[in-house]
Design a protein around this motif. Sequence first.
Motif: not given
Length: 434
Positions: A157-162
């Motif tokens: 599980a991952f979250s990439i925030v920009t």
Amino acid sequence: MPKIALKNETDWDGWRQVARRLVLAGIEPEAVTWSVGGTTETLPEASGSFSLSRSLVSLASVAIQAREPERFGLLYSLVWRAHAGEKLLEDGGDPDVALARRLALSVRAEAHRMRTNIRFLPVSDSGATRYLGWYVPAHFVLEANAQLIARRFPDKAFSIVTPDGAAHRDGAGLLFGSGLKHVEDDDALRAWWERHGRQLLEQAEPGTSVPEAEDLDEAPRPLDRPALGPVVLKLAPDPVLVRAGKDATNCHRCPLYEPATQVVFGEGPAGATVLFVGEQPGDQEDVIGRPFVGPAGQVMDRALEEAGIDRRTIYVSNAVKHFKFTMRGKRRLHQTPDVSEIQACNVWLTIEREHLRPRLMVLMGASAARAIMGRAVTISRERGRPIRMADGQTAFVTVHPSYLLRIPDAAAKAREYEAFVQDLKSIKAIMDAA
């Protein structure tokens, strides 16, 4: 005048459907306005079908991810002209095609840069581990890269925030939602996620259909690899060198400016203490306008990461600021700059060097070494050790990363790459001791 509102910045399917309908309705590109968000006006009915070359569709699918407000209209213009029978991709001098290709190359370079530089923090997510990353992309490459990372790491599980938005991968698949404009450091990012993470996951929705990023023979950074340096990725450029770069666009000190697309000045943050110098921009750098974003730059990025050097904190430049090449058919093949060209361009490298006053200069290849040391240099003799310069600065000679690309034997290429990484580790030790 039809007003088209796309769902978001990478609404590839929406753009394709509208472009097809506009062409079939006979609406010229100049009559269309494009935007993101809002409501699309009712379009006239149209029937029929047409086809485009696979190469043009591929070019448009990448270029649409560029952070360029006029890209939707540009790409529609290409579709309109191709439908009218123009052999667009066969015309190497067409300015619209050249711009679309430049945008596509820049998108591909940024997609690689994001996969190389993004960092992940392990955070708690309902008793399990989620990998949280934050990045400021130069183009809209989040969705395409998230698809690639999800495929390469399907069990994590991952979250990439920009600043533009966020991508979340868990058992429900790949979802997209709102992002974060700025974060100070790892602790601030973690605290923000603890406050808002669950709500962001609940509000996330499926993304659009932008094609998956190309897997350029290298995996994304493993999610559980230790992070490099602070989380902040955008360090301010030096205003003096930014102005010098603008001045260099008018440089006619040698004939190389004539066939080149543009000058490619150095880049890096204000206060950088390490200056990496290469030979000259390559084909992709000449098109995009930034140093070390093509194949050699991608090799350098990967080696820097393995050595523990954060590219965001160094200044990278070249001895010669224009691309020197010879044409072979439609291909532009690199040519080594001669001594007079290196000397003519040295005024710009001197400005970079004297303004930065770096504690260490990394000279990659014979042209870079000649430009700084003022004499012919045998790389194998001078390589791999700090060299004290007359002005008190320290130089370190190594190979140019493009050398690694030219080695045909796989085993030899692997050995030379590892030697390059070892040089960079020695450079890292010098940086840490300074």
